[in-house]
Design a protein around this motif. Structure first.
Motif, PDB file in Angstrom:
ATOM      1  N   GLY A 289      41.717  59.289  53.609  1.00 57.42           N
ATOM      2  CA  GLY A 289      41.861  60.071  52.390  1.00 57.42           C
ATOM      3  C   GLY A 289      43.285  60.022  51.851  1.00 57.42           C
ATOM      4  O   GLY A 289      43.503  60.074  50.634  1.00 57.42           O
ATOM      5  N   LEU A 290      44.265  59.913  52.744  1.00 53.87           N
ATOM      6  CA  LEU A 290      45.652  59.774  52.297  1.00 53.87           C
ATOM      7  C   LEU A 290      45.840  58.469  51.537  1.00 53.87           C
ATOM      8  O   LEU A 290      46.542  58.412  50.517  1.00 53.87           O
ATOM      9  N   TYR A 291      45.200  57.403  52.043  1.00 52.38           N
ATOM     10  CA  TYR A 291      45.321  56.108  51.370  1.00 52.38           C
ATOM     11  C   TYR A 291      44.716  56.150  49.977  1.00 52.38           C
ATOM     12  O   TYR A 291      45.339  55.691  49.003  1.00 52.38           O
ATOM     13  N   VAL A 292      43.503  56.684  49.851  1.00 56.79           N
ATOM     14  CA  VAL A 292      42.834  56.630  48.551  1.00 56.79           C
ATOM     15  C   VAL A 292      43.592  57.474  47.523  1.00 56.79           C
ATOM     16  O   VAL A 292      43.711  57.093  46.348  1.00 56.79           O
TER      17      VAL A 292
ATOM     18  N   ALA B  34      32.813  60.973  51.597  1.00 57.03           N
ATOM     19  CA  ALA B  34      33.787  62.072  51.592  1.00 57.03           C
ATOM     20  C   ALA B  34      35.162  61.569  51.154  1.00 57.03           C
ATOM     21  O   ALA B  34      35.887  62.252  50.419  1.00 57.03           O
ATOM     22  N   ILE B  35      35.536  60.368  51.598  1.00 51.70           N
ATOM     23  CA  ILE B  35      36.817  59.778  51.179  1.00 51.70           C
ATOM     24  C   ILE B  35      36.805  59.539  49.673  1.00 51.70           C
ATOM     25  O   ILE B  35      37.775  59.829  48.966  1.00 51.70           O
ATOM     26  N   TRP B  36      35.694  59.007  49.163  1.00 50.61           N
ATOM     27  CA  TRP B  36      35.592  58.740  47.728  1.00 50.61           C
ATOM     28  C   TRP B  36      35.659  60.023  46.916  1.00 50.61           C
ATOM     29  O   TRP B  36      36.167  60.023  45.798  1.00 50.61           O
ATOM     30  N   LEU B  37      35.144  61.116  47.465  1.00 50.19           N
ATOM     31  CA  LEU B  37      35.219  62.386  46.752  1.00 50.19           C
ATOM     32  C   LEU B  37      36.671  62.803  46.542  1.00 50.19           C
ATOM     33  O   LEU B  37      37.057  63.269  45.464  1.00 50.19           O
ATOM     34  N   LEU B  38      37.505  62.627  47.579  1.00 51.11           N
ATOM     35  CA  LEU B  38      38.930  62.936  47.430  1.00 51.11           C
ATOM     36  C   LEU B  38      39.571  62.017  46.395  1.00 51.11           C
ATOM     37  O   LEU B  38      40.406  62.458  45.591  1.00 51.11           O
ATOM     38  N   GLY B  39      39.179  60.736  46.414  1.00 52.75           N
ATOM     39  CA  GLY B  39      39.697  59.815  45.414  1.00 52.75           C
ATOM     40  C   GLY B  39      39.250  60.189  44.012  1.00 52.75           C
ATOM     41  O   GLY B  39      40.023  60.102  43.058  1.00 52.75           O
ATOM     42  N   GLY B  40      37.982  60.613  43.874  1.00 52.75           N
ATOM     43  CA  GLY B  40      37.481  61.025  42.570  1.00 52.75           C
ATOM     44  C   GLY B  40      38.223  62.228  42.028  1.00 52.75           C
ATOM     45  O   GLY B  40      38.505  62.314  40.821  1.00 52.75           O
TER      46      GLY B  40
ATOM     47  N   ASN C 175      33.280  74.263  55.745  1.00 57.53           N
ATOM     48  CA  ASN C 175      32.521  73.622  54.665  1.00 57.53           C
ATOM     49  C   ASN C 175      33.373  73.300  53.450  1.00 57.53           C
ATOM     50  O   ASN C 175      32.910  72.587  52.544  1.00 57.53           O
ATOM     51  N   LEU C 176      34.603  73.808  53.404  1.00 57.68           N
ATOM     52  CA  LEU C 176      35.489  73.461  52.302  1.00 57.68           C
ATOM     53  C   LEU C 176      35.868  71.981  52.329  1.00 57.68           C
ATOM     54  O   LEU C 176      36.232  71.412  51.304  1.00 57.68           O
ATOM     55  N   SER C 177      35.775  71.372  53.486  1.00 55.87           N
ATOM     56  CA  SER C 177      36.080  69.945  53.617  1.00 55.87           C
ATOM     57  C   SER C 177      34.806  69.132  53.440  1.00 55.87           C
ATOM     58  O   SER C 177      33.784  69.439  54.070  1.00 55.87           O
ATOM     59  N   PRO C 178      34.810  68.092  52.611  1.00 54.68           N
ATOM     60  CA  PRO C 178      33.603  67.273  52.462  1.00 54.68           C
ATOM     61  C   PRO C 178      33.199  66.572  53.747  1.00 54.68           C
ATOM     62  O   PRO C 178      32.020  66.228  53.928  1.00 54.68           O
ATOM     63  N   PHE C 179      34.140  66.369  54.653  1.00 57.75           N
ATOM     64  CA  PHE C 179      33.826  65.685  55.909  1.00 57.75           C
ATOM     65  C   PHE C 179      32.931  66.537  56.804  1.00 57.75           C
ATOM     66  O   PHE C 179      32.249  66.004  57.676  1.00 57.75           O
ATOM     67  N   SER C 180      32.949  67.850  56.601  1.00 58.22           N
ATOM     68  CA  SER C 180      32.106  68.725  57.419  1.00 58.22           C
ATOM     69  C   SER C 180      30.625  68.578  57.097  1.00 58.22           C
ATOM     70  O   SER C 180      29.782  69.027  57.881  1.00 58.22           O
ATOM     71  N   HIS C 181      30.294  67.975  55.966  1.00 57.24           N
ATOM     72  CA  HIS C 181      28.895  67.858  55.548  1.00 57.24           C
ATOM     73  C   HIS C 181      28.269  66.525  55.968  1.00 57.24           C
ATOM     74  O   HIS C 181      27.071  66.316  55.735  1.00 57.24           O
ATOM     75  N   LEU C 182      29.055  65.646  56.579  1.00 54.37           N
ATOM     76  CA  LEU C 182      28.549  64.328  56.958  1.00 54.37           C
ATOM     77  C   LEU C 182      27.843  64.398  58.310  1.00 54.37           C
ATOM     78  O   LEU C 182      28.176  65.238  59.158  1.00 54.37           O
ATOM     79  N   PRO C 183      26.884  63.506  58.564  1.00 52.00           N
ATOM     80  CA  PRO C 183      26.246  63.461  59.882  1.00 52.00           C
ATOM     81  C   PRO C 183      27.238  63.034  60.954  1.00 52.00           C
ATOM     82  O   PRO C 183      28.120  62.205  60.700  1.00 52.00           O
ATOM     83  N   LYS C 184      27.119  63.612  62.146  1.00 52.25           N
ATOM     84  CA  LYS C 184      28.064  63.354  63.232  1.00 52.25           C
ATOM     85  C   LYS C 184      27.663  62.077  63.964  1.00 52.25           C
ATOM     86  O   LYS C 184      27.133  62.096  65.086  1.00 52.25           O
TER      87      LYS C 184
ATOM     88  N   LEU D 161      27.517  63.523  47.947  1.00 47.93           N
ATOM     89  CA  LEU D 161      28.961  63.340  47.887  1.00 47.93           C
ATOM     90  C   LEU D 161      29.324  62.126  47.038  1.00 47.93           C
ATOM     91  O   LEU D 161      30.314  62.146  46.291  1.00 47.93           O
ATOM     92  N   THR D 162      28.522  61.056  47.134  1.00 48.02           N
ATOM     93  CA  THR D 162      28.786  59.864  46.323  1.00 48.02           C
ATOM     94  C   THR D 162      28.602  60.163  44.840  1.00 48.02           C
ATOM     95  O   THR D 162      29.407  59.728  44.000  1.00 48.02           O
ATOM     96  N   LEU D 163      27.568  60.912  44.505  1.00 48.24           N
ATOM     97  CA  LEU D 163      27.341  61.278  43.105  1.00 48.24           C
ATOM     98  C   LEU D 163      28.466  62.172  42.583  1.00 48.24           C
ATOM     99  O   LEU D 163      28.910  62.016  41.433  1.00 48.24           O
ATOM    100  N   LEU D 164      28.919  63.102  43.407  1.00 51.63           N
ATOM    101  CA  LEU D 164      30.030  63.959  42.997  1.00 51.63           C
ATOM    102  C   LEU D 164      31.298  63.140  42.773  1.00 51.63           C
ATOM    103  O   LEU D 164      32.037  63.360  41.798  1.00 51.63           O
TER     104      LEU D 164
END
Length: 544
Positions: A374-377, A452-458, A499-508, A522-525
């Motif tokens: 996420g830092l990179y994007v 989730a990374i793309w959401l931060l970039g978006g 849940n504030l982090s998008p990474f918390s919603h991804l499958p483990k 997350l991709t649509l967002l």
């Protein structure tokens, strides 16, 4: 191009003209300006650096509740070369000593990054944008900008060190002071490195890259030395400022004389930076920029974006591949590292899922790598903003290149680069883990973090396009996600906070069942945020 000064001063003396201002004239005014410009960024950095350190004792007490458990953990960590390479050796079994071991090096790295950003921002970046030339037309000494930048870095590092010292004083005043001074001293060492780099290079990007390369080399030296030696006596570790910090041995029989090495490094590099600053013209450098070809070879906006960002992409990719190899090897011994400590097992389970310990450990690593990506994007997207504020975008847009085409070139590098990073990470983890049958699952687990990374970039695109003055807030968002993902499970934060982090919603993954709806949402967002940002960029004026 190198430009040596002295001619104008001599001419002024011969003709009886006005004398040039004192070398440090205007330092206080420039310092006030720097602190005002960084009135948001600097406190955020200081709170992040200090907050990560101060949050660690509580999480360690949750994991190692008794002295026996801490002593056992110390022996286990020191016996594992991979853990020593990652965190360094453990010098004591108190909560304070474990805090210094677990987070001290990484707090030093964050302080170093904070320092290089501050120093380059107020030296080379000011020259690159032309603002320093206007300031120098008034009563401003030649070395005043560099002095103000170093003093601003000192204020930030002193603030972080003071907060760490006060926050940990209850666990031992001497140890708290040693850890605070170690983190602040490491930051100032790399502030001095950045000061030298700012004199050598012609662009802020190269100055930051050169300083970051020195920081990376320091980490590699420290890791290589500690991997082979459990008592911190390795010559490689002593060549690294990060090794000095841990060999200060906070909360474990402090070695105060190590601070002399830190001070000597700061003074030596500071003297070099001041000497170089006095021998060049504003805007010039000592390392010449290689001229481009006589005829241009960049036919599209996308090719220009690739040319500008290829170094960052390659550097990040190599780093993710190497880190994946190291951490993948650790995953094979996850059960030995954790041992019978149920608290640690619970934390890894919360971070990585409720499957087997090895799968949970791999899932934890994939999630952490995703948050770092996420830092990179964000950095890559903000390159758009940098091109705009430095006025390099205007000549491009003045030609037959639309705003969307120009922005799309950078966004392809930003979003596509994350795919390359996570694929390299998954490949490295699979190779390091050594289980050929799990290679596909590990690679899939890393790629599953992309939405989730793309959401931060978006979100960064939205800020750059619609609210450019708030673009820097992108760093606060990704920093919050890092903090939640890193220390949230250890502190057992409420699910509403997680849940504030998008990474918390991804499958483990790997190990857990694959669930597609979170990835799709997350991709649509991310797509919607990116589209809104591009729409804003298209409507507003450039540099507005």
């Amino acid at each position: 191009m190198t430009a040596v000064l002295g001619t104008s001063s001599a001419a002024a003396r011969r003709t009886g003209g006005p004398r040039p201002p004192h070398q440090l004239a205007g330092t206080s005014a420039l310092l006030r300006l720097a602190l005002r410009r960084d009135r948001v960024m600097m406190p955020v950095w200081v709170m992040v650096v200090a907050g990560l350190v101060l949050a660690m004792p509580g999480s360690l007490e949750n994991v190692y509740a008794t002295a026996a458990e801490r002593a056992d953990a110390m022996a286990t960590m020191n016996a594992n070369s991979s853990m020593r390479a990652m965190y360094g050796p453990v010098f004591g079994d108190s909560v304070g000593a474990l805090t210094a071991w677990r987070i001290g090096c990484y707090a030093g790295v964050l302080a170093a990054v904070m320092s290089l950003v501050i120093v380059v921002r107020h030296t080379r970046e000011e020259e690159e944008t032309g603002r320093q030339e206007m300031l120098s037309a008034s009563v401003v000494g030649r070395r005043a900008p560099l002095t103000a930048a170093l003093l601003a870095a000192l204020v930030a590092n002193a603030g972080a060190g003071l907060l760490i010292t006060l926050g940990l004083a209850g666990r031992g005043a001497a140890g708290a002071l040693a850890l605070g001074l170690g983190v602040a001293g490491t930051g100032m060492v790399f502030a001095a490195v950045a000061a030298v780099a700012a004199q050598l290079t012609e662009s802020a990007r190269l100055a930051k890259g050169l300083t970051a390369a020195v920081l990376g080399a320091a980490y590699v030296l420290r890791a290589a030395g500690d991997a082979g030696d459990a008592d911190g006596s390795s010559a490689a570790a002593w060549l690294s400022p990060l090794g000095w910090q841990q060999n200060l041995r906070a909360f474990a029989g402090e070695r105060w004389w190590v601070l002399a090495l830190v001070g000597a490094a700061i003074v030596a590099q500071g003297v070099a930076a001041y000497e170089l600053a006095g021998r060049r013209d504003v805007g010039m450098s000592f390392l010449p920029t290689r001229p481009g070809p006589a005829r241009g070879r960049l036919a599209t906006a996308g090719a220009l974006a690739l040319r500008l960002q290829r170094g960052a992409v390659l550097g990040w990719t190599a780093g993710f591949l190497l880190a994946g190899l190291v951490f993948g090897q650790m995953a094979s011994g996850a059960a030995d590292i954790v041992g019978d400590n149920e608290n640690t097992r619970d934390i890894i389970a919360r971070m990585g899922g409720q499957t087997g310990l090895t799968d949970a450990f791999l899932a934890t690593l994939a999630g952490l790598f995703g948050m770092v990506a996420g830092l990179y994007v964000v950095a890559s997207v903000l390159r758009l903003h940098g091109e705009e504020t430095s006025q390099r975008a205007e000549p491009v847009l003045a030609g037959a290149v639309g705003r969307l085409r120009w922005a799309a070139g950078h966004l392809v590098i930003a979003f596509g680069g994350t795919v390359l990073l996570m694929a390299a990470c998954g490949l490295g983890m699979a190779i390091g883990h050594g289980d050929g049958g799990a290679a596909g699952a590990v690679l899939g687990a890393c790629l599953a973090r992309l939405p989730a990374i793309w959401l931060l970039g978006g979100l960064a695109v939205l800020l750059v396009g619609a609210y450019p003055k708030a673009a820097v807030a992108s760093w606060a968002v990704v920093g919050t996600c890092l903090a939640i993902g890193w220390i949230g499970p250890a502190l057992d934060l409420p699910q509403a906070v997680m849940n504030l982090s998008p990474f918390s919603h991804l499958p483990k993954l790997p190990g857990a069942e694959m669930t597609w709806p979170p990835l799709v949402i997350l991709t649509l967002l991310a797509t919607a945020l990116t589209a809104a940002g591009l729409a804003g960029l298209r409507r507003r004026d450039v540099m507005s």
